[in-house]
Motif scaffolding. Structure first.
Motif, PDB file in Angstrom:
ATOM      1  N   LYS A  15     -12.648   8.174  20.671  1.00 53.42           N
ATOM      2  CA  LYS A  15     -12.982   9.286  21.581  1.00 53.42           C
ATOM      3  C   LYS A  15     -12.843   8.880  23.044  1.00 53.42           C
ATOM      4  CE  LYS A  15     -16.094  11.755  18.468  1.00 53.42           C
ATOM      5  NZ  LYS A  15     -17.497  11.937  18.068  1.00 53.42           N
ATOM      6  N   GLU A  16     -13.260   7.654  23.369  1.00 54.87           N
ATOM      7  CA  GLU A  16     -13.148   7.188  24.765  1.00 54.87           C
ATOM      8  C   GLU A  16     -11.669   7.033  25.134  1.00 54.87           C
ATOM      9  OE1 GLU A  16     -15.640   7.060  26.801  1.00 54.87           O
ATOM     10  OE2 GLU A  16     -17.343   7.074  25.432  1.00 54.87           O
ATOM     11  N   SER A  17     -10.895   6.579  24.167  1.00 54.03           N
ATOM     12  CA  SER A  17      -9.464   6.426  24.406  1.00 54.03           C
ATOM     13  C   SER A  17      -8.821   7.807  24.638  1.00 54.03           C
ATOM     14  CB  SER A  17      -8.848   5.727  23.190  1.00 54.03           C
ATOM     15  OG  SER A  17      -7.507   5.497  23.412  1.00 54.03           O
ATOM     16  N   TYR A  18      -9.237   8.782  23.833  1.00 56.73           N
ATOM     17  CA  TYR A  18      -8.716  10.135  24.039  1.00 56.73           C
ATOM     18  C   TYR A  18      -9.153  10.686  25.401  1.00 56.73           C
ATOM     19  CZ  TYR A  18      -7.634  15.041  23.720  1.00 56.73           C
ATOM     20  OH  TYR A  18      -7.142  16.287  24.015  1.00 56.73           O
ATOM     21  N   SER A  19     -10.393  10.388  25.806  1.00 57.68           N
ATOM     22  CA  SER A  19     -10.871  10.844  27.124  1.00 57.68           C
ATOM     23  C   SER A  19      -9.930  10.329  28.209  1.00 57.68           C
ATOM     24  CB  SER A  19     -12.278  10.310  27.423  1.00 57.68           C
ATOM     25  OG  SER A  19     -13.196  10.703  26.454  1.00 57.68           O
ATOM     26  N   SER A  20      -9.568   9.058  28.093  1.00 53.96           N
ATOM     27  CA  SER A  20      -8.678   8.465  29.085  1.00 53.96           C
ATOM     28  C   SER A  20      -7.322   9.182  29.094  1.00 53.96           C
ATOM     29  CB  SER A  20      -8.508   6.969  28.784  1.00 53.96           C
ATOM     30  OG  SER A  20      -7.719   6.367  29.768  1.00 53.96           O
ATOM     31  N   GLU A  48     -11.733   4.790  34.204  1.00 52.15           N
ATOM     32  CA  GLU A  48     -13.131   4.588  33.798  1.00 52.15           C
ATOM     33  C   GLU A  48     -13.307   4.760  32.299  1.00 52.15           C
ATOM     34  OE1 GLU A  48     -16.297   6.880  35.555  1.00 52.15           O
ATOM     35  OE2 GLU A  48     -15.953   5.874  37.455  1.00 52.15           O
ATOM     36  N   GLU A  49     -12.623   5.764  31.769  1.00 51.19           N
ATOM     37  CA  GLU A  49     -12.731   6.016  30.325  1.00 51.19           C
ATOM     38  C   GLU A  49     -12.152   4.847  29.528  1.00 51.19           C
ATOM     39  OE1 GLU A  49     -14.631   8.106  29.331  1.00 51.19           O
ATOM     40  OE2 GLU A  49     -14.714   9.650  30.863  1.00 51.19           O
ATOM     41  N   ARG A  50     -11.104   4.261  30.072  1.00 53.47           N
ATOM     42  CA  ARG A  50     -10.524   3.076  29.420  1.00 53.47           C
ATOM     43  C   ARG A  50     -11.540   1.923  29.432  1.00 53.47           C
ATOM     44  NH1 ARG A  50      -6.329  -0.079  27.937  1.00 53.47           N
ATOM     45  NH2 ARG A  50      -6.367  -2.041  29.046  1.00 53.47           N
ATOM     46  N   LEU A  51     -12.275   1.813  30.527  1.00 53.23           N
ATOM     47  CA  LEU A  51     -13.314   0.774  30.593  1.00 53.23           C
ATOM     48  C   LEU A  51     -14.442   1.056  29.596  1.00 53.23           C
ATOM     49  CD1 LEU A  51     -13.534   0.119  34.450  1.00 53.23           C
ATOM     50  CD2 LEU A  51     -12.500  -1.343  32.721  1.00 53.23           C
ATOM     51  N   HIS A  52     -14.756   2.345  29.420  1.00 49.58           N
ATOM     52  CA  HIS A  52     -15.774   2.699  28.415  1.00 49.58           C
ATOM     53  C   HIS A  52     -15.295   2.270  27.027  1.00 49.58           C
ATOM     54  CE1 HIS A  52     -17.422   6.207  31.085  1.00 49.58           C
ATOM     55  NE2 HIS A  52     -17.612   5.020  31.613  1.00 49.58           N
ATOM     56  N   MET A  53     -14.017   2.562  26.760  1.00 52.06           N
ATOM     57  CA  MET A  53     -13.432   2.184  25.462  1.00 52.06           C
ATOM     58  C   MET A  53     -13.537   0.669  25.267  1.00 52.06           C
ATOM     59  SD  MET A  53      -9.449   2.417  24.362  1.00 52.06           S
ATOM     60  CE  MET A  53      -9.055   1.105  25.521  1.00 52.06           C
ATOM     61  N   HIS A  92     -15.399  18.687  27.626  1.00 56.84           N
ATOM     62  CA  HIS A  92     -15.132  17.418  26.953  1.00 56.84           C
ATOM     63  C   HIS A  92     -16.310  16.453  27.135  1.00 56.84           C
ATOM     64  CE1 HIS A  92     -12.868  14.275  25.056  1.00 56.84           C
ATOM     65  NE2 HIS A  92     -13.131  13.476  26.075  1.00 56.84           N
ATOM     66  N   GLU A  93     -16.859  16.411  28.331  1.00 62.54           N
ATOM     67  CA  GLU A  93     -17.985  15.496  28.568  1.00 62.54           C
ATOM     68  C   GLU A  93     -19.226  15.917  27.769  1.00 62.54           C
ATOM     69  OE1 GLU A  93     -17.924  12.587  29.749  1.00 62.54           O
ATOM     70  OE2 GLU A  93     -15.847  12.748  30.395  1.00 62.54           O
ATOM     71  N   GLU A  94     -19.411  17.220  27.592  1.00 64.63           N
ATOM     72  CA  GLU A  94     -20.542  17.679  26.764  1.00 64.63           C
ATOM     73  C   GLU A  94     -20.340  17.226  25.312  1.00 64.63           C
ATOM     74  OE1 GLU A  94     -21.889  21.601  29.388  1.00 64.63           O
ATOM     75  OE2 GLU A  94     -20.432  21.854  27.780  1.00 64.63           O
ATOM     76  N   GLU A 125     -24.878   7.240  31.704  1.00 65.56           N
ATOM     77  CA  GLU A 125     -23.546   7.542  32.238  1.00 65.56           C
ATOM     78  C   GLU A 125     -23.169   9.006  31.981  1.00 65.56           C
ATOM     79  OE1 GLU A 125     -21.559   6.113  34.108  1.00 65.56           O
ATOM     80  OE2 GLU A 125     -19.534   6.860  33.727  1.00 65.56           O
ATOM     81  N   GLN A 126     -23.520   9.514  30.806  1.00 66.42           N
ATOM     82  CA  GLN A 126     -23.162  10.901  30.471  1.00 66.42           C
ATOM     83  C   GLN A 126     -23.865  11.907  31.381  1.00 66.42           C
ATOM     84  OE1 GLN A 126     -20.223   9.982  28.761  1.00 66.42           O
ATOM     85  NE2 GLN A 126     -20.582  12.172  28.573  1.00 66.42           N
ATOM     86  N   ILE A 127     -25.076  11.572  31.827  1.00 64.68           N
ATOM     87  CA  ILE A 127     -25.772  12.482  32.752  1.00 64.68           C
ATOM     88  C   ILE A 127     -24.917  12.610  34.013  1.00 64.68           C
ATOM     89  CG2 ILE A 127     -27.831  12.774  34.213  1.00 64.68           C
ATOM     90  CD1 ILE A 127     -29.379  11.161  32.044  1.00 64.68           C
ATOM     91  N   GLN A 128     -24.420  11.467  34.476  1.00 65.75           N
ATOM     92  CA  GLN A 128     -23.613  11.417  35.680  1.00 65.75           C
ATOM     93  C   GLN A 128     -22.267  12.136  35.493  1.00 65.75           C
ATOM     94  OE1 GLN A 128     -25.290   9.938  38.276  1.00 65.75           O
ATOM     95  NE2 GLN A 128     -23.702  11.073  39.347  1.00 65.75           N
ATOM     96  N   GLU A 129     -21.641  11.917  34.351  1.00 61.05           N
ATOM     97  CA  GLU A 129     -20.325  12.510  34.073  1.00 61.05           C
ATOM     98  C   GLU A 129     -20.411  14.040  34.072  1.00 61.05           C
ATOM     99  OE1 GLU A 129     -17.827  10.055  34.087  1.00 61.05           O
ATOM    100  OE2 GLU A 129     -17.438   9.796  31.954  1.00 61.05           O
ATOM    101  N   GLU A 130     -21.435  14.554  33.399  1.00 67.65           N
ATOM    102  CA  GLU A 130     -21.582  16.014  33.346  1.00 67.65           C
ATOM    103  C   GLU A 130     -21.931  16.568  34.727  1.00 67.65           C
ATOM    104  OE1 GLU A 130     -24.038  17.735  30.336  1.00 67.65           O
ATOM    105  OE2 GLU A 130     -23.308  16.386  28.778  1.00 67.65           O
TER     106      GLU A 130
HETATM  107 FE1  OFO Z   1     -16.695   7.962  28.565  1.00 69.92          FE
HETATM  108  O1  OFO Z   1     -17.567   9.205  29.530  1.00 69.92           O
HETATM  109 FE2  OFO Z   1     -16.418  10.565  29.901  1.00 69.92          FE
HETATM  110  O2  OFO Z   1     -15.725  10.895  28.276  1.00 69.92           O
END
Ligand code: OFO
Length: 168
Positions: A15-20, A48-53, A92-94, A125-130
């Motif tokens: 999922k993180e890879s797809y986000s990227s 950033e999403e790649r770093l999450h992955m 997507h972030e939700e 992190e998700q609080i911030q992303e949304e």
């Molecule tokens: Fe990885 O936080 Fe956005 O998707």
């Protein structure tokens, strides 16, 4: 590593890879549509999403599990306008927030307190992303088309002021 935890973390890696991928596609669209600032914001987000992955990959491997690197589906490449882009970012972030919550749920059920502790970073992190996506949508709704040019110039500054939480 507990199998059910390893399984859900591997799903999250995908999922993180797809986000990227998704944000990369949006960045490329914005770049070719003349939104320089917005495209920069999205390119940074894709990184950033790649770093999450990577954070998930390293964690699984360090805990004695095996990270799986799977094929990623093709993200959408065309968007009606910038508002639609950020509405999709928020949606997507939700979705990602819900999947992080699922990891928390499994960790609690399995009493895997180590992974529970690890995943807290993502909960914050998700609080911030949304919040970032909502802030941009609110601004886009307030602006007319002619002012979009000014927002495009400002958007990276908004990002810089937003958070240190996103750094890995
Ligand atoms: Fe990885 O936080 Fe956005 O998707």
């Amino acid at each position: 590593m507990i199998k059910s935890v390893e399984k859900i973390l591997n799903i999250q890696i995908e999922k993180e890879s797809y986000s990227s991928h998704l944000y990369l596609s949006m960045a490329s669209w914005a770049e070719t549509t003349g939104y320089e600032g917005i495209s920069q914001w999205l390119y940074v987000q894709a990184e950033e999403e790649r770093l999450h992955m990577l954070k998930f990959i390293h964690y699984v491997n360090e805990r004695g599990g095996n990270s799986l690197i799977s094929a990623i589906k093709t993200p959408p490449a065309k968007f009606k306008d910038v508002l639609e882009v950020f509405q999709q970012v928020l949606k997507h972030e939700e979705f990602i927030t819900a999947s992080i919550n699922e990891i928390v749920d499994i960790c609690n059920k399995e009493k895997d307190f180590t992974t529970l502790n690890f995943v807290q970073w993502f909960v914050a992190e998700q609080i911030q992303e949304e919040k970032s996506a909502r802030a941009i949508i609110d601004k886009l709704k307030l602006l007319g088309k002619q002012n979009l040019y000014l927002l495009d110039k400002d958007i990276m500054a908004m990002r810089a002021a937003a958070e240190p939480a996103a750094t890995v």
